[in-house]
Write a protein that holds these residues in place. Structure first.
Motif, short mmCIF file in Angstrom:
data_model
loop_
_atom_site.label_atom_id
_atom_site.label_comp_id
_atom_site.label_asym_id
_atom_site.label_seq_id
_atom_site.Cartn_x
_atom_site.Cartn_y
_atom_site.Cartn_z
N ASP A 1 0.83 -1.21 0.00
CA ASP A 1 0.00 0.00 0.00
C ASP A 1 0.86 1.26 0.00
OD1 ASP A 1 -2.30 -1.48 -0.02
OD2 ASP A 1 -2.57 -1.44 2.15
N SER A 2 2.00 1.20 0.70
CA SER A 2 2.91 2.34 0.74
C SER A 2 3.50 2.60 -0.64
CB SER A 2 4.04 2.08 1.75
OG SER A 2 4.96 3.14 1.74
N SER B 1 0.93 4.21 -2.86
CA SER B 1 0.76 5.61 -2.51
C SER B 1 1.86 6.47 -3.11
CB SER B 1 0.74 5.78 -0.99
OG SER B 1 -0.37 5.10 -0.42
N TRP C 1 -7.01 14.73 -4.90
CA TRP C 1 -6.37 14.32 -3.64
C TRP C 1 -7.05 14.98 -2.45
CZ3 TRP C 1 -2.81 10.84 -2.10
CH2 TRP C 1 -2.06 10.20 -3.07
#
Length: 205
Positions: A2-3, A6, A52
Motif C-alpha cells: 500500500d505504501s 501511494s 487528492w
C-alpha cells in the motif's frame, strides 16, 4: 504494498511538472497548439491535486463529479488537438466537431452509470488509433523524427490512451487492484513529453 502504491500515485501526480515547466519556460515561443497542450497539462495537474484533497475529505460525490467532468474535458480537448495537428486536411473538421458526438455520449452517464466506462473506452480507442495514424504520416515527411516535438506529443497521447483503454477495458476485470498501474502509464506518458521537449528544444527560436 500500500505504501508503494501511494508513492507511485504521488509521483504520477507531480511527474507532469517536468514537461510542463519546460513548456511554460518557453511558452511564448511555441505555436498555439503546444501552448494549449501546456494549459491542458496544467489543468490535469490541478485536477489531480483537487482529487487528492477531495479524497482526503471523504467527499465521494464531488470526487466522482471531478473525475467525470475531467473525462469529458480530456476527450474534447484531445479530439480538438488532433483536429488542429492532423496531417490529413480533409478530416480536420471531423475532429473539430467530434465534441458533438462526445457530449451526448457523456451525458448518458446520467441515464446509466455504466455509460461512463463505455464513453471512456470509446474516446480513448478513437484518440489512440488516430494518434497512431498521424504519427505514421508525419514520420514519412519528417527527416529527423527525434527532433519533431509534435511526433513526441502524439506518441505520448497514443501511449496514454491505448494503455488506459487496455487497463480500463481488460486488466481491471482480471486483477483486482490493477487500477494503480494507470499511474505508471501516466508517469511514462509525462516522461515521453519531457524527452520530446528536450529533444526538440533546439528547433524553438
Amino acid at each position: 504494498m500500500d505504501s508503494l502504491i501511494s508513492w507511485i500515485s504521488i509521483v504520477s501526480t507531480f511527474s507532469v511538472l517536468a514537461p510542463l515547466f519546460l513548456l511554460l519556460k518557453n511558452f511564448k515561443n511555441y505555436e498555439f497548439e503546444i501552448k494549449a497542450l501546456a494549459l491542458y497539462l496544467l489543468t490535469g495537474f490541478l485536477m489531480d491535486v483537487a482529487s487528492w484533497y477531495t479524497y482526503s475529505t471523504n467527499n465521494s460525490e464531488i470526487l466522482n463529479f471531478l473525475h467525470h467532468s475531467y473525462d469529458l474535458f480530456e476527450a474534447v480537448f484531445l479530439s480538438w488537438f488532433l483536429g488542429r495537428v492532423s496531417p490529413y486536411p480533409r478530416i480536420k473538421s471531423l475532429y473539430n466537431w467530434l465534441w458533438t458526438v462526445l457530449l451526448p455520449l457523456w451525458l448518458l452517464r446520467f441515464y446509466s452509470p455504466e455509460w461512463m466506462g463505455r464513453f471512456k473506452i470509446f474516446s480513448q480507442v478513437l484518440i489512440a488509433f488516430s494518434s497512431c495514424f498521424f504519427i505514421l504520416k508525419m514520420v514519412e515527411k519528417t527527416p529527423d523524427v527525434s527532433r519533431n516535438l509534435m511526433v513526441w506529443i502524439l506518441l505520448g497521447i497514443f501511449f496514454y490512451c491505448f494503455c488506459t483503454y487496455f487497463i480500463l477495458g481488460t486488466l481491471v476485470f482480471v486483477v483486482a487492484k490493477a487500477w494503480f498501474s494507470h499511474n505508471l502509464v501516466n508517469i511514462t506518458t509525462n516522461l515521453i513529453y519531457f524527452i520530446g521537449v528536450i529533444r526538440a528544444k533546439k528547433t524553438v527560436s
